[in-house]
Design an enzyme around this catalytic site. Structure first.
Site, PDB file in Angstrom:
ATOM      1  CB  SER A 121      -1.085   0.055   1.127  1.00  0.00           C
ATOM      2  OG  SER A 121      -0.225   0.063   2.333  1.00  0.00           O
ATOM      3  CG  HIS A 142      -3.085  -1.156  -2.666  1.00  0.00           C
ATOM      4  ND1 HIS A 142      -4.031  -0.005  -2.586  1.00  0.00           N
ATOM      5  CD2 HIS A 142      -3.113  -1.834  -1.402  1.00  0.00           C
ATOM      6  CE1 HIS A 142      -3.977  -0.104  -1.095  1.00  0.00           C
ATOM      7  NE2 HIS A 142      -3.501  -0.971  -0.410  1.00  0.00           N
ATOM      8  CD  GLU A 154      -5.425   2.236  -5.250  1.00  0.00           C
ATOM      9  OE1 GLU A 154      -6.021   3.420  -4.993  1.00  0.00           O
ATOM     10  OE2 GLU A 154      -4.680   1.779  -4.284  1.00  0.00           O
ATOM     11  CG  ASN A 193      -4.351   4.023   1.020  1.00  0.00           C
ATOM     12  OD1 ASN A 193      -5.497   3.969   1.556  1.00  0.00           O
ATOM     13  ND2 ASN A 193      -3.674   3.119   1.057  1.00  0.00           N
TER      14      ASN A 193
END
Length: 291
Positions: A121, A142, A154, A193
């Site tokens: 991440s 991800h 992702e 994120n």
């Protein structure tokens, strides 16, 4: 473009175990490798319990559950687990030296055509790709926690990731019943994120500036923006220390004061108030059910 039929998942923690089960439920053969036998045993037990709950709730049949476990094998031998795989998905500890060493091993042990994917991440593919002889087949993949539930994956392209590798990874994500979101140019934090962190950082600025309380900020996020939970509630759920370490790593890399953890977060970490897992964070969970 050959079909992906065999998957290796390296790391049997919560993320690795669930990624492995997602792949198995989609009909793929899955090898789960971990250096610790105890971790593999724990993963087996937790997946067994999760799948039983899915059967009890009518989400899958007992036959589908049993078939998914027959497609999985668990072991500590990386060389054995890597034989004949079409993709290796790394879900190991978030330490760059560990990942680079692991990818060098995977480069040596997996078939030449295999894609090497990282579930990291925080680390972009280029930080890892040059530890291999196949940077064109290294990609970020991800998943979000819990991987069995969350739809988004992702797919992060490094500067040398080939179009074929990206396309095959997207196709695999879709086969898993997930939604692929392609990051065309790598950037730390990727998409979700970075958006989440921007909201979190602004929430902390509002709190530290005395503009609003934790409760008011969370309530606004839920009732005005439609978020399932407010930024402080989410920090408590995921662990305040997780965000702290992410910010600290970013600050060490850039040296920019805006990337450093905020004072209130540092105070929480120093006091050991890390959220739900410690019973106290932004909210008090000692009387569970009440903030």
């Amino acid at each position: 473009m050959a079909d992906i039929t065999k998957v290796l998942v390296v790391g049997s923690g919560a993320m690795g175990a669930q990624i492995a089960m997602v792949c198995s439920l989609a009909g793929l053969e899955v090898a789960v490798q971990d250096v610790a036998e105890a971790s593999l045993e724990r993963a087996r037990e937790e997946l067994t319990q999760r799948m039983q709950r899915s059967v009890d709730k009518g989400r899958i049949t007992a036959e589908e559950r049993d078939a998914s476990f027959t497609r999985m094998r668990f072991g500590t031998d990386l060389a054995e687990a890597a034989k004949g795989v079409d993709i290796a998905i790394e879900a190991a500890v978030e330490k760059i030296d560990v990942k680079r060493s692991l990818f060098a091993d995977l480069d040596r042990l997996t078939p030449e055509h295999a894609i090497l994917a990282t579930n990291s991440s925080s680390f972009v593919p280029s930080k890892i790709a040059d530890a291999t002889t196949r940077p064109d087949r290294v990609v970020g993949m991800h998943f979000f926690n819990p991987a069995l539930v969350m739809k988004c994956v992702e797919v992060v392209r490094g500067p040398q990731t080939s179009d074929e590798t990206a396309a095959m990874t997207v196709a695999l994500v879709e086969r898993l019943g997930k939604t692929a979101v392609v990051v065309d140019k790598e950037i730390p934090g990727f998409i979700a994120n970075r958006l989440l962190n921007a909201v979190r950082d602004e929430a902390i600025r509002l709190l530290e500036g005395g503009y609003a309380s934790v409760e008011s900020i969370d309530t606004a996020a839920r009732t005005a923006l439609g978020y399932p939970m407010g930024p402080f509630e989410l920090m408590d759920l995921t662990g305040i220390d997780i965000g702290y370490h992410t910010k600290q790593a970013r600050f060490e890399e850039t040296g920019h004061p805006a990337d450093a953890p905020s004072r209130s977060v540092v105070d929480k970490v120093e006091r050991g108030e890390l959220g739900r897992k410690t019973g106290k964070g932004w909210y008090d969970y000692t009387n569970e059910g009440n903030h």
